[in-house]
Write a protein that holds these residues in place. Structure first.
Motif, PDB file in Angstrom:
ATOM      1  N   ILE A 113     -26.602  32.652  12.617  1.00  0.00           N
ATOM      2  CA  ILE A 113     -27.316  32.168  11.511  1.00  0.00           C
ATOM      3  C   ILE A 113     -28.254  30.985  12.069  1.00  0.00           C
ATOM      4  O   ILE A 113     -27.855  30.095  12.459  1.00  0.00           O
ATOM      5  N   ARG A 115     -28.825  39.701  12.856  1.00  0.00           N
ATOM      6  CA  ARG A 115     -29.123  38.380  12.922  1.00  0.00           C
ATOM      7  C   ARG A 115     -29.508  37.991  11.506  1.00  0.00           C
ATOM      8  O   ARG A 115     -30.162  38.621  10.917  1.00  0.00           O
ATOM      9  N   VAL A 116     -29.058  36.859  11.138  1.00  0.00           N
ATOM     10  CA  VAL A 116     -29.444  36.217   9.737  1.00  0.00           C
ATOM     11  C   VAL A 116     -30.472  35.030  10.044  1.00  0.00           C
ATOM     12  O   VAL A 116     -30.170  33.846  10.624  1.00  0.00           O
ATOM     13  N   TYR A 117     -31.708  35.034   9.251  1.00  0.00           N
ATOM     14  CA  TYR A 117     -32.596  33.879   9.407  1.00  0.00           C
ATOM     15  C   TYR A 117     -32.701  33.326   7.915  1.00  0.00           C
ATOM     16  O   TYR A 117     -32.751  33.966   7.040  1.00  0.00           O
ATOM     17  N   VAL A 118     -32.262  31.969   7.671  1.00  0.00           N
ATOM     18  CA  VAL A 118     -32.198  31.639   6.470  1.00  0.00           C
ATOM     19  C   VAL A 118     -33.277  30.325   6.527  1.00  0.00           C
ATOM     20  O   VAL A 118     -33.327  29.406   7.354  1.00  0.00           O
ATOM     21  N   ALA A 125     -31.809  39.787   8.969  1.00  0.00           N
ATOM     22  CA  ALA A 125     -31.965  39.507   7.551  1.00  0.00           C
ATOM     23  C   ALA A 125     -32.316  38.215   7.067  1.00  0.00           C
ATOM     24  O   ALA A 125     -32.062  37.313   7.470  1.00  0.00           O
ATOM     25  N   TRP A 158     -34.772  38.586   1.394  1.00  0.00           N
ATOM     26  CA  TRP A 158     -33.814  37.865   0.326  1.00  0.00           C
ATOM     27  C   TRP A 158     -34.650  37.037  -0.196  1.00  0.00           C
ATOM     28  O   TRP A 158     -35.146  35.642   0.112  1.00  0.00           O
ATOM     29  N   HIS A 175     -28.660  44.842   1.854  1.00  0.00           N
ATOM     30  CA  HIS A 175     -28.583  45.137   3.390  1.00  0.00           C
ATOM     31  C   HIS A 175     -27.463  46.133   3.363  1.00  0.00           C
ATOM     32  O   HIS A 175     -26.516  45.725   3.109  1.00  0.00           O
ATOM     33  N   ILE A 210     -22.598  42.489   7.005  1.00  0.00           N
ATOM     34  CA  ILE A 210     -22.502  42.206   8.412  1.00  0.00           C
ATOM     35  C   ILE A 210     -21.149  42.557   8.896  1.00  0.00           C
ATOM     36  O   ILE A 210     -21.179  43.135  10.030  1.00  0.00           O
ATOM     37  N   LEU A 249     -24.206  40.568   1.614  1.00  0.00           N
ATOM     38  CA  LEU A 249     -24.659  39.906   2.924  1.00  0.00           C
ATOM     39  C   LEU A 249     -23.329  40.191   3.596  1.00  0.00           C
ATOM     40  O   LEU A 249     -23.272  40.697   4.994  1.00  0.00           O
ATOM     41  N   ALA A 297     -26.433  43.940   9.246  1.00  0.00           N
ATOM     42  CA  ALA A 297     -27.147  42.744   9.931  1.00  0.00           C
ATOM     43  C   ALA A 297     -26.603  42.272  11.019  1.00  0.00           C
ATOM     44  O   ALA A 297     -25.315  41.946  11.074  1.00  0.00           O
TER      45      ALA A 297
END
Length: 501
Positions: free
Chosen positions: A403, A299-302, A266, A428, A452, A286, A282, A297
């Motif tokens: 994260i 893996r969260v990439y922010v 994500a 997002w 998601h 998850i 979100l 989700a």
């Protein structure tokens, strides 16, 4: 199929048999189905098929195939529509059983059965397209008129996993039957009870042999795959299981569709909307089903500028999580399904802690003595971990999420694609054009924008993975074509041939 106790939400032990050739078949051997939330508790007993039972199911489906295939798609659709009438009448009971054998909360189990019905209806709405072929007219150098038509494959085996068994079956079974095939369902060994109840009610309204159900130990099930009379296997499960399916199917050149695991990224860009609505989405993406959904989700990439905001939003929601038994109306997160999976997720969390990662755990484990030793686990956030840790590189299939911050979109896309998996992903952002640009670069089969997860999946669209997440597509007309083959009939056009075309 079973008697239900008078206490709301509780069941007596459920017993299910096989369903072969239009008849319920009891077996000499049964096996116990465990309750993942209550150590030592048994939800019920399922029939354990022998190799001969499996062979009989294939034979019954083979016998039923010619007459079923001879019906037009519209006639099959009408019969299937009649067969699924009334499924909702026992949905509360089915959900209570599924919650106990799976561990997930009752509402999710209820939705599981509902989605089966919805997917069936959407598939039947495609009846007009099933038999639509095409005609290729003569062309320069090709003096023939060719009709390309679709035809069913024959007997198909459908194998579904424990996590959303009834709903996942709805992504393939109606398409296989509508296409003109006959089918054998192999329910998951650890959650066979509710799905057998639901599917048997459908099968009883169809001609004998069109739909069969075989439960039991995997060691006895090879004949559902390695059999010259089985035209195709549709398998949903782990990557390792998918590889085994391919290996087994190669012996008889049985076709396979594989919907396997995911390690879904994500990606939150710097302009992502992080209000309550989006953070709720979100969180569900998850932690629904305690993280045990292939398209969750993982893996969260922010963007680094939004990192603290996103972590705070998820933390606030996790602080309200109620870990407990699935039938308890106050529970928001049930146990993991298997002790081995609980151990695996615990190992991922411990490894991250030992590596110095910022691991934040939430909630309280159940205090009820009856639940002690159940597969319960505190959900966790792993903030800014080393990307080489297994909590990032492997599919957790549990309530833990890494994260990871990024500084540029290019960096985020590269990291998102740096995985063995290619099932789903999400982008997002408040910018629609930017969303499309990033989504088009994610190497996966399905991408959400500002959302998601399974609750938002378009059940009309083709679904499936890339890379080790499998191949083939389910749902939509593409899902029906996956259960068909083409036949071309060419007529020499005498006039075109005489004209030298």
């Amino acid at each position: 199929m079973t008697d239900l106790a008078s206490t709301p939400g509780q069941t007596t032990q459920v017993t299910t048999g096989l369903y072969i050739g239009g008849e319920v078949r009891d077996t000499g051997e049964t096996y116990a189905v465990a309750d993942p939330g209550k150590p030592g508790a048994v939800v019920g007993y399922a029939a354990a098929a022998s190799k001969q039972d499996v062979a009989d199911a294939v034979a019954a489906a083979k016998t039923a195939f010619p007459a079923w295939a001879a019906l037009g798609a519209k006639e099959r659709a009408a019969r299937l529509a009649a067969a699924i009438e009334g499924l909702a009448e026992l949905r509360d009971e089915d959900a209570a059983i599924l919650s106990q054998e799976n561990g997930k909360i009752r509402m999710e189990a209820w939705i599981d059965a509902l989605v089966f019905d919805i997917r069936f209806q959407l598939a039947l709405a495609l009846a007009d397209q099933v038999d639509q072929g095409k005609i290729l007219e003569p062309a320069p150098g090709i003096p023939v008129t060719t009709t390309v038509a679709y035809q069913p494959l024959g007997v198909v085996t459908i194998i579904v996993p424990f996590n959303w068994p009834i709903a996942i079956l709805g992504a393939s079974l109606p398409h296989a039957l509508l296409a003109g095939n006959t089918a054998i369902l192999k329910p998951p060994p650890t959650t066979p009870l509710a799905i057998t109840r639901v599917v048997q009610r459908v099968a009883e309204k169809l001609p004998p042999g069109v739909l069969n159900i075989v439960t039991g130990h995997d060691s006895e099930m090879g004949g559902l795959i390695q059999n010259d009379d089985v035209a195709k296997v549709c398998f949903t499960g782990s990557v390792g299981g998918g590889k085994k399916m391919m290996e087994m199917a190669s012996k008889s050149l049985t076709r396979v569709t594989l919907e396997l695991g995911g390690n879904d990224p994500a990606v939150f860009l710097d302009d992502a909307i992080l209000d309550d609505t989006h953070l709720d989405r979100l969180y569900a993406a998850i932690f629904d089903t305690t993280g045990q959904i292939c398209m969750n989700a993982k893996r969260v990439y922010v963007h680094r500028s939004r990192m603290d905001e996103l972590v705070a939003g998820l933390s606030a929601r996790l602080e309200k999580a109620v870990i407990g038994y699935g039938l308890d109306e106050t529970t928001t997160m049930g146990p993991l399904h298997q002790p081995a999976q609980k151990t695996f997720v615990e190992e991922l969390i411990a490894e991250a802690k030992n590596a110095g990662a910022d691991v934040r755990e939430f909630g309280e484990l159940p205090g009820d003595p009856e639940l002690q030793g159940g597969n319960f686990l505190k959900p966790a956030l792993v903030v800014d971990p080393d990307p080489s840790l297994r909590v990032v590189t492997q599919e957790q299939f549990g309530p833990v999420i890494p994260i990871i911050p990024f500084d540029t979109e290019e960096e985020a896309i590269t990291a998102a694609n740096d995985t063995w998996a290619g099932l789903c992903g999400s982008v997002w952002t408040a910018d629609k054009d930017k969303a499309n640009t990033v989504a088009a670069q994610l190497l996966c089969g399905y991408v959400w924008v500002n959302d998601h997860g399974a609750t938002r999946l378009d059940l009309r669209a083709p679904f499936g993975g890339m890379k080790h997440s499998g191949f083939g597509r389910e749902q939509g007309i593409e899902g029906i074509r996956a259960f068909q083959d083409t036949r071309s009939i060419a007529h020499l056009d005498e006039a075109a041939a005489a004209a030298g075309h």
